[in-house]
Design an enzyme around this catalytic site. Structure first.
Site, PDB file in Angstrom:
ATOM      1  N   SER A   1       7.946  -3.050   0.249  1.00  0.00           N
ATOM      2  CA  SER A   1       9.021  -4.019   0.078  1.00  0.00           C
ATOM      3  C   SER A   1       9.346  -4.236  -1.392  1.00  0.00           C
ATOM      4  O   SER A   1      10.311  -4.891  -1.732  1.00  0.00           O
ATOM      5  CB  SER A   1       8.619  -5.350   0.692  1.00  0.00           C
ATOM      6  OG  SER A   1       7.527  -5.881  -0.016  1.00  0.00           O
TER       7      SER A   1
ATOM      8  N   ASN B   1      -0.610  -2.905   1.754  1.00  0.00           N
ATOM      9  CA  ASN B   1      -0.192  -3.795   0.691  1.00  0.00           C
ATOM     10  C   ASN B   1       0.549  -5.009   1.242  1.00  0.00           C
ATOM     11  O   ASN B   1       0.000  -6.112   1.289  1.00  0.00           O
ATOM     12  CB  ASN B   1       0.679  -3.026  -0.302  1.00  0.00           C
ATOM     13  CG  ASN B   1       0.895  -3.774  -1.595  1.00  0.00           C
ATOM     14  OD1 ASN B   1       0.771  -4.998  -1.623  1.00  0.00           O
ATOM     15  ND2 ASN B   1       1.206  -3.071  -2.655  1.00  0.00           N
ATOM     16  N   ASP B   2       1.774  -4.815   1.689  1.00  0.00           N
ATOM     17  CA  ASP B   2       2.567  -5.949   2.162  1.00  0.00           C
ATOM     18  C   ASP B   2       1.915  -6.676   3.339  1.00  0.00           C
ATOM     19  O   ASP B   2       2.050  -7.884   3.473  1.00  0.00           O
ATOM     20  CB  ASP B   2       3.956  -5.468   2.588  1.00  0.00           C
ATOM     21  CG  ASP B   2       4.749  -4.937   1.403  1.00  0.00           C
ATOM     22  OD1 ASP B   2       4.482  -5.393   0.279  1.00  0.00           O
ATOM     23  OD2 ASP B   2       5.607  -4.069   1.609  1.00  0.00           O
ATOM     24  N   THR B   3       1.183  -5.923   4.166  1.00  0.00           N
ATOM     25  CA  THR B   3       0.620  -6.537   5.362  1.00  0.00           C
ATOM     26  C   THR B   3      -0.576  -7.431   5.068  1.00  0.00           C
ATOM     27  O   THR B   3      -1.088  -8.093   5.959  1.00  0.00           O
ATOM     28  CB  THR B   3       0.165  -5.458   6.368  1.00  0.00           C
ATOM     29  OG1 THR B   3      -0.716  -4.566   5.700  1.00  0.00           O
ATOM     30  CG2 THR B   3       1.342  -4.693   6.915  1.00  0.00           C
ATOM     31  N   VAL B   4      -1.028  -7.447   3.797  1.00  0.00           N
ATOM     32  CA  VAL B   4      -2.141  -8.330   3.433  1.00  0.00           C
ATOM     33  C   VAL B   4      -1.741  -9.267   2.303  1.00  0.00           C
ATOM     34  O   VAL B   4      -2.583  -9.875   1.662  1.00  0.00           O
ATOM     35  CB  VAL B   4      -3.396  -7.526   3.006  1.00  0.00           C
ATOM     36  CG1 VAL B   4      -3.943  -6.746   4.182  1.00  0.00           C
ATOM     37  CG2 VAL B   4      -3.091  -6.595   1.853  1.00  0.00           C
TER      38      VAL B   4
END
Lengths: 471, 105
Positions: free
Chosen positions: A435, A394-397
């Site tokens: 996050s 999620n956060d990494t994209v």
């Protein structure tokens, strides 16, 4: 030939094998051989250490037989338990297991310090200082690693955050420093109770230091404690006049520090930030105005689209590993490859629970490492990809890390999956990432979501493509 | 033969520490991210050498307190070394290049 010479040469060989082995471990081709070499070094050093029994302190002579027995029992118990637990631990649980073993090493260093200090005979104040420092660092590493293990293992869910905690920790550290200086000042001739209090406070400090740190930052902390233990071992090596401990400890101390900095950098966090600030604290502000809507798609339709694509890039995250879907994923990938589709894996530096963790998880499923690419290598290729599929990440994209200055993850490098012609996201529900930030990727025009457990979704995808081939 | 273990104190110790620290930096600095987790685990194994120091301390223990602490030290150190080895070896064993495509590096 004298015993001392045999011991010294075994340590020399061990030190060489450690450094050479670590060097071999830095390339995937020779890594396996590297750890085996280092293991040989360890066995040689441990066997040689039993020669110590031929030349012990005079006051220990009467107890030598008992001590030998104790040593053998402790060695076999520790070895047996660790071997058994290391063999059965799941790959997803690897980070906390490393934390646990690391804490044990810190504890061993603290134990050496405690023995040396309890029967201290003057070897000079440098030796005394390093014994005290090594004991302090080792004890902090022991209790801190145990907390890190408990948190990653889900045994402690609370994140202790209270105002003034920094102040309490700061004063505790000051007191510890003061006591350490006092011990050295007194030439080690202080009450046993003071030593006891010293180690108890050091253990407490490790707990207090680790409790406020959130789960996402934990790998950085484990890596830091790994460096701590190395340092403690190196210091105790000085006290014992043992070059193998000095060299191995210091190599790990510096290598661990470097690794910690690399990990923190990959997450766009400074080590200072990790230790002294709260990640979730700033996440609430920054109203997000995201236009568009989340568009669902059936797993089978997405699968067939991928079957006819030219190039597919897969961005896996921890969710993939939690669902234990990496085997199904690789089966699907092989099916795509057989149909002539070019498939690549894109790994964000913090995919999984720590840098490189996702590579291990994919390797477990048999994915060859030359299909796997680091973020910098592959980020420019998303433009040419027909399909990018995000699984459990999620956060990494999240593209807002590039554009939205008010986002708490602003500035973190992300995978450019949004630049692919079509993006599929496999997701369990409509939740947010670690996050707590909403992901604007999911609302983009070229993005479609496949809801469900990754394992089930991938099974459905496999079935869809297989049906297509057989009809 | 008249051999005596050399005393590693003062500047000799300092040189050892300095060179070892540089070696550590150099080795890790060039490692691809794919190996970070196994490498952390591998370096974790290497400081398991602490078991050797704990062994010395236990063999030289001269009262009950020292024996207890020494026992714990050897136990923990052995766990560190053995556990570190097993998990690192398990991880590295899985890294394999694909057989059909030409591998990079």
């Amino acid at each position: 030939m004298q015993v001392a010479f045999i011991i010294d040469s075994s340590y020399f060989i061990a030190a060489f094998l450690f450094i050479y082995g670590l060097k071999q471990m830095s390339s995937p081709r020779s890594a396996r051989a590297g750890i085996v070499l280092a293991g040989v070094g360890m066995v040689i050093a441990v066997l040689a250490s039993f020669l110590y029994s031929l030349d012990v302190r005079p006051e220990a002579k009467p107890m030598l037989q008992t001590n030998m027995l104790l040593a053998l029992v402790a060695l076999s118990l520790g070895l047996g338990w660790a071997w058994w637990s290391g063999k059965k631990v799941a790959m997803t649980a690897m980070p906390q297991m490393v934390a646990l073993y690391n804490g044990m090493g810190g504890g061993a260093a603290a134990a050496i310090a405690a023995i040396e200090l309890s029967g201290y005979q003057t070897h000079g104040s440098i030796s005394l200082l390093l014994a005290v420092l090594g004991g302090l660092i080792g004890a902090v590493s022991l209790s801190g690693s145990l907390i890190a293990w408990a948190k990653l293992d889900g045994r402690i869910n609370k994140t202790l955050r209270m105002t003034g905690l920094q102040l309490i920790n700061g004063s505790l550290l000051l007191v510890l420093g003061g006591v350490a200086i006092y011990i050295v000042w007194q030439g080690g001739q202080v009450s046993q109770w003071l030593f006891l209090a010293f180690f108890a406070m050091a253990l407490l400090y490790g707990v207090m230091m680790t409790m406020p740190i959130g789960g996402a930052d934990m790998p950085v902390v484990i890596s830091l404690y790994n460096a701590f233990t190395g340092l403690a071992v190196g210091f105790e090596g000085y006290v014992l006049n043992n070059p193998a401990l000095m060299i191995a400890g210091m190599v790990v101390g510096s290598a661990g520090t470097m690794l910690t900095l690399l990990m923190a950098k990959a997450m766009n966090r400074s080590v200072r930030n990790v230790l002294f600030s709260n990640f979730g604290a700033a996440a609430d502000d920054g109203e997000q105005n995201i236009s568009g809507s989340q568009k669902p798609i059936e797993a089978s339709d997405a699968a067939i689209n991928m079957r006819y694509a030219g190039k597919v890039i897969i961005a896996p995250g921890y969710g993939l590993a939690v669902a234990q879907a990496q085997h199904k994923l690789f089966e699907f990938v092989e099916l795509l490859q057989a149909a002539g589709v070019e498939v690549k894996f894109a790994i964000h530096p913090v995919a999984g629970r720590m840098p490189g963790h996702m590579n291990v998880l994919l390797a477990e499923a048999g994915v060859p490492y030359d299909l796997i690419f680091d973020m910098e290598e592959i980020n420019s290729e998303f433009k040419e990809a027909d399909v990018a599929i995000v699984i459990g990440a999620n956060d990494t994209v999240n593209p807002s890390a590039r554009t939205n200055k008010s986002s708490p993850i602003y500035g973190m490098p992300v995978l450019n999956v949004d630049q692919a012609r079509q993006v599929y996201v496999i997701k369990r529900g409509q939740g947010k990432g670690y996050s707590g930030v909403e992901n604007e990727l999911f609302f983009a025009d070229n993005c479609q979501l496949i809801y469900g457990d990754a394992q089930k979704v991938l099974a459905a995808m496999l079935q869809a493509v297989k049906n297509l081939e057989s009809s | 033969m008249d051999y005596q273990s050399m005393l590693l104190t003062g500047f000799v110790a300092l040189y050892i520490f300095m060179l070892a620290a540089f070696a550590g930096f150099e080795i890790i600095g060039r490692v691809p991210a794919i190996l970070h987790t196994p490498l952390m685990s591998g370096s974790n194994f290497i400081h398991g050498i602490v078991v050797v120091g704990a062994l010395w301390a236990l063999l030289n223990a001269s009262n009950l307190t020292q024996q207890i602490i020494g026992f714990i030290g050897v136990l923990l150190g052995a766990g560190n070394a053995a556990g570190g080895y097993v998990v690192t070896e398990r991880m590295l064993e899985m890294f394999k290049p694909s057989t059909n495509t030409k591998s990079k590096e």
